[in-house]
Motif scaffolding. Sequence first.
Motif, PDB file in Angstrom:
ATOM      1  N   ARG A 255       0.823  -1.216   0.000  1.00 13.83           N
ATOM      2  CA  ARG A 255       0.000   0.000   0.000  1.00 13.83           C
ATOM      3  C   ARG A 255       0.856   1.265   0.000  1.00 13.83           C
ATOM      4  NH1 ARG A 255      -5.262   1.175   1.171  1.00 13.83           N
ATOM      5  NH2 ARG A 255      -5.664  -0.983   1.795  1.00 13.83           N
ATOM      6  N   CYS A 258       2.152   2.000  -3.301  1.00 16.12           N
ATOM      7  CA  CYS A 258       1.108   2.515  -4.198  1.00 16.12           C
ATOM      8  C   CYS A 258       1.026   4.039  -4.126  1.00 16.12           C
ATOM      9  CB  CYS A 258      -0.243   1.905  -3.847  1.00 16.12           C
ATOM     10  SG  CYS A 258      -0.431   0.175  -4.340  1.00 16.12           S
ATOM     11  N   HIS A 272      -4.146  -0.996  -5.634  1.00 12.28           N
ATOM     12  CA  HIS A 272      -3.565  -1.757  -4.530  1.00 12.28           C
ATOM     13  C   HIS A 272      -4.220  -3.123  -4.506  1.00 12.28           C
ATOM     14  CE1 HIS A 272      -3.686  -2.943  -0.107  1.00 12.28           C
ATOM     15  NE2 HIS A 272      -2.435  -3.091  -0.483  1.00 12.28           N
TER      16      HIS A 272
END
Length: 443
Positions: A255, A258, A272
């Motif tokens: 994450r 991302c 994600h």
Amino acid sequence: MIIGAGEVGRHLARSLQAVAELILVDADAKALTEAEEGLDALTLVGDGTHRSTLAKAEVHRAALVVAVTPNDAANLVSAALAKRMGAKESVARVDDPDFYETNQGFERGALLDIDAVLCASRLVGVELLRRLAEVRARQVIPCAAGTVHVASHVLGEDAPLVSRGRSRAASWPEPVRAVIRAGAMRPVAEVTHAELGDIVLVAGAPLVLLETLHGLTPASGSVRTTIVGGGDVGVQLAQLLGPLGLLDRLIELDRGRCWTLAEQLDGVQILHGDGTNLAFLREEQVGRADALLAVTGSDEANLMTSLLARELGVDHVFALVHRPGYAGVYSHLGVSGTVSPHETIAQVIHWQQHGLDALIVGRWPLDGLAVEVLELRLGEDDVRLSDLPLEGCVPLQIAGATMRTPKPRSTLSRDDHLIVAVPTGRVATLEKVLRKRGRKRSS
């Protein structure tokens, strides 16, 4: 001489041992002991950045020195020092993409008198661009260490150039160099109109070639690509494909990564998610992609993503393979579109080693055509293209310190490589005449 007995150095040594006398240098005696198993090469324990080590290895006798340790700075020092101490050619592996002036994975005449530098992640990216180009073309040939791609492409009835009809002359894209019609090859400048079934030869840098093929293909044939993996390879490909409108989205598991990618890649959709999760891939309709590139840092994840993508209906799946020999596992399971950093580095070094003395550095027949693509290195300065015996042939690209479009008044230097399309029946004659010409000049 190979400096660095890690995975890359060992793989390179195994691939070269049949065609060259080798000496493998590393400061780690244990690494050399492991490398010696099944390897026909001399080994030397020592630091490749030290003059004493290179002198003991008799570096002045080396035709080619390749520094491939995991340390970029050490590779640059070793390659520069080897060149200074008398090696004929030296190459350094530099994996930091920010070091390079271009988006190629191989640059010549970089600095410090080093002949060339190469970047594993960019070489892999270039090869993946070639695989994507093959989706649109009947054949794509990598020349000059992958810095030039040559494609043959058939114009269909819905191709933009054909659909315009014969009412006005075709506006050929600049990278289109030749047209083959009814078996006869002509320079594009001599062909006024495009016709259904014409085979065009396109040459240029990998991204230029991909963009040109995209323009030659009707809108319904454009390929949307999904990338799984936001590491170096994935980011570099996204930066190239995104601005061309050829990238559907990039999927990344981490994450935090991302968010970084969202800031770094303007206009690219970042998702994600887990590329090995079938439910996630179905929910995101990954099967709608025409092509998928699995380029994470895990071979297992890339394999699973590739298999799931095939199951969901993705027509073209390509996967990054990190471990040498692991590509066979993919192939056994039905995934043939694999790319390996070790293999791409080995191919480039083979090209460099072969090109030291060869006139014909590379030779590739075009599928189903009586035409071959030759890569020539004349090894002379101030050679005018118009003075070469190229009747019936079509020069496609000049690759050297810079890349140039061949023109009659173009002049080649000793380090330039000329990519040329030659009718198959003329190859032997052309080689004979060029060799005779070279002997006359040297005498």
